[in-house]
Write a protein that holds these residues in place. Structure first.
Motif, PDB file in Angstrom:
ATOM      1  N   GLU A 135       0.825  -1.215   0.000  1.00 18.04           N
ATOM      2  CA  GLU A 135       0.000   0.000   0.000  1.00 18.04           C
ATOM      3  C   GLU A 135       0.859   1.266   0.000  1.00 18.04           C
ATOM      4  O   GLU A 135       0.522   2.250  -0.655  1.00 18.04           O
ATOM      5  N   SER A 136       1.995   1.225   0.709  1.00 22.42           N
ATOM      6  CA  SER A 136       2.853   2.405   0.801  1.00 22.42           C
ATOM      7  C   SER A 136       3.527   2.744  -0.522  1.00 22.42           C
ATOM      8  O   SER A 136       3.956   3.875  -0.723  1.00 22.42           O
ATOM      9  N   LYS A 137       3.608   1.786  -1.408  1.00 29.06           N
ATOM     10  CA  LYS A 137       4.292   1.982  -2.686  1.00 29.06           C
ATOM     11  C   LYS A 137       3.354   2.448  -3.798  1.00 29.06           C
ATOM     12  O   LYS A 137       3.796   2.681  -4.915  1.00 29.06           O
ATOM     13  N   ARG A 138       2.084   2.583  -3.484  1.00 30.91           N
ATOM     14  CA  ARG A 138       1.134   3.076  -4.494  1.00 30.91           C
ATOM     15  C   ARG A 138       1.391   4.558  -4.752  1.00 30.91           C
ATOM     16  O   ARG A 138       1.494   5.347  -3.814  1.00 30.91           O
ATOM     17  N   GLY A 139       1.512   4.919  -5.996  1.00 29.69           N
ATOM     18  CA  GLY A 139       1.742   6.313  -6.362  1.00 29.69           C
ATOM     19  C   GLY A 139       0.480   7.146  -6.244  1.00 29.69           C
ATOM     20  O   GLY A 139      -0.633   6.627  -6.098  1.00 29.69           O
ATOM     21  N   ASP A 140       0.653   8.442  -6.319  1.00 28.48           N
ATOM     22  CA  ASP A 140      -0.484   9.367  -6.254  1.00 28.48           C
ATOM     23  C   ASP A 140      -1.494   9.103  -7.364  1.00 28.48           C
ATOM     24  O   ASP A 140      -2.675   9.404  -7.220  1.00 28.48           O
ATOM     25  N   ASP A 141      -1.023   8.535  -8.479  1.00 28.66           N
ATOM     26  CA  ASP A 141      -1.910   8.230  -9.599  1.00 28.66           C
ATOM     27  C   ASP A 141      -2.572   6.857  -9.466  1.00 28.66           C
ATOM     28  O   ASP A 141      -3.265   6.405 -10.373  1.00 28.66           O
ATOM     29  N   GLY A 142      -2.340   6.180  -8.317  1.00 32.86           N
ATOM     30  CA  GLY A 142      -2.961   4.879  -8.076  1.00 32.86           C
ATOM     31  C   GLY A 142      -2.198   3.704  -8.657  1.00 32.86           C
ATOM     32  O   GLY A 142      -2.668   2.576  -8.579  1.00 32.86           O
ATOM     33  N   ARG A 143      -1.028   3.969  -9.244  1.00 33.59           N
ATOM     34  CA  ARG A 143      -0.250   2.895  -9.858  1.00 33.59           C
ATOM     35  C   ARG A 143       1.024   2.604  -9.066  1.00 33.59           C
ATOM     36  O   ARG A 143       1.456   3.405  -8.249  1.00 33.59           O
ATOM     37  N   TRP A 144       1.600   1.462  -9.358  1.00 30.55           N
ATOM     38  CA  TRP A 144       2.861   1.044  -8.760  1.00 30.55           C
ATOM     39  C   TRP A 144       3.947   1.125  -9.820  1.00 30.55           C
ATOM     40  O   TRP A 144       3.705   0.875 -10.995  1.00 30.55           O
ATOM     41  N   LEU A 145       5.159   1.423  -9.377  1.00 30.97           N
ATOM     42  CA  LEU A 145       6.286   1.542 -10.288  1.00 30.97           C
ATOM     43  C   LEU A 145       6.953   0.196 -10.548  1.00 30.97           C
ATOM     44  O   LEU A 145       6.808  -0.744  -9.767  1.00 30.97           O
ATOM     45  N   LEU A 146       7.697   0.153 -11.605  1.00 29.37           N
ATOM     46  CA  LEU A 146       8.646  -0.933 -11.847  1.00 29.37           C
ATOM     47  C   LEU A 146       9.914  -0.492 -11.116  1.00 29.37           C
ATOM     48  O   LEU A 146      10.658   0.369 -11.597  1.00 29.37           O
ATOM     49  N   ASP A 147      10.129  -1.040  -9.911  1.00 37.02           N
ATOM     50  CA  ASP A 147      11.259  -0.620  -9.086  1.00 37.02           C
ATOM     51  C   ASP A 147      12.591  -1.095  -9.646  1.00 37.02           C
ATOM     52  O   ASP A 147      13.598  -0.414  -9.538  1.00 37.02           O
ATOM     53  N   VAL A 148      12.575  -2.297 -10.190  1.00 38.01           N
ATOM     54  CA  VAL A 148      13.814  -2.894 -10.694  1.00 38.01           C
ATOM     55  C   VAL A 148      13.478  -3.756 -11.898  1.00 38.01           C
ATOM     56  O   VAL A 148      12.412  -4.362 -11.957  1.00 38.01           O
ATOM     57  N   GLN A 149      14.384  -3.784 -12.839  1.00 39.79           N
ATOM     58  CA  GLN A 149      14.211  -4.625 -14.026  1.00 39.79           C
ATOM     59  C   GLN A 149      15.442  -5.531 -14.104  1.00 39.79           C
ATOM     60  O   GLN A 149      16.542  -5.066 -14.361  1.00 39.79           O
ATOM     61  N   TYR A 150      15.218  -6.809 -13.823  1.00 40.14           N
ATOM     62  CA  TYR A 150      16.318  -7.773 -13.850  1.00 40.14           C
ATOM     63  C   TYR A 150      16.659  -8.141 -15.290  1.00 40.14           C
ATOM     64  O   TYR A 150      15.810  -8.094 -16.168  1.00 40.14           O
ATOM     65  N   SER A 151      17.896  -8.513 -15.489  1.00 37.53           N
ATOM     66  CA  SER A 151      18.313  -8.861 -16.846  1.00 37.53           C
ATOM     67  C   SER A 151      17.644 -10.154 -17.291  1.00 37.53           C
ATOM     68  O   SER A 151      17.403 -11.054 -16.503  1.00 37.53           O
TER      69      SER A 151
END
Length: 184
Positions: A135-151
């Motif tokens: 819940e804390s990672k939800r953005g103001d726009d209601g979406r979640w980010l891609l925090d990391v992109q593994y190879s």
């Protein structure tokens, strides 16, 4: 199993690789005696998929339930010994509180919660901290980010890149929150 192929040989190998704490570690054959979140989640997803495709098998279900308990005893990202958050795996490659998609073989809190949701586990207080994190990672726009992109190689781009809103993490997070509040 996902494609309807009987992978019983693989399942039998996974069943035989359980460590005493209920989890798994791909380094067990090299002497590791402590389970890994990364390996455990991969095995749990495989056992769940096998059970969903080929029906209940008491050995598979028992191993899966014990593996789930491994995660739940640790509240999905805490040390069993101290209760302190586990920031990353022992190699420092996987940060459990950063959400990725695809996850490949890496564990993160959202992946653990999504597995529990898919396995139809009744949520309890042991996942509350993990839910708070989501819940804390939800953005103001209601979406979640891609925090990391593994190879890894994907035939198509799934999202816009690290640090940008992720449709896949948003989908998984919303499913998990619906499961948590009982509206799923």
């Amino acid at each position: 199993a996902y494609f309807g192929q009987d992978a019983r040989g693989i399942i039998d190998r996974l069943l035989g690789a359980k460590l005493s704490d209920g989890g798994r570690n791909c380094e067990a054959e090299n002497g590791s005696t402590r389970s890994s979140f990364n390996t455990t989640i991969c095995v749990l997803e495989a056992l769940l998929e096998y059970g969903l495709r080929f029906g209940d098998d008491s050995a598979v279900t028992s191993a899966r339930l014990r593996g789930q308990e491994y995660l739940l005893e640790r509240r999905l990202f805490r040390r069993r010994s101290t209760g302190a958050p586990i920031r990353h795996d022992r190699k420092g490659e996987t940060v459990f509180t950063q959400f990725a998609f695809p996850t490949w073989w890496h564990y993160d809190v959202l992946r653990g919660l999504d597995y529990l949701r898919r396995a139809d586990v009744t949520p309890d207080e042991r996942v509350a901290d993990a839910i708070d994190l989501v819940e804390s990672k939800r953005g103001d726009d209601g979406r979640w980010l891609l925090d990391v992109q593994y190879s890894g190689v994907m035939p198509i781009d799934l999202d816009e890149g690290e640090g940008k809103p992720s449709r896949w993490n948003t989908l998984r997070a919303l499913r998990v929150l619906r499961w948590w509040d009982g509206s799923a």
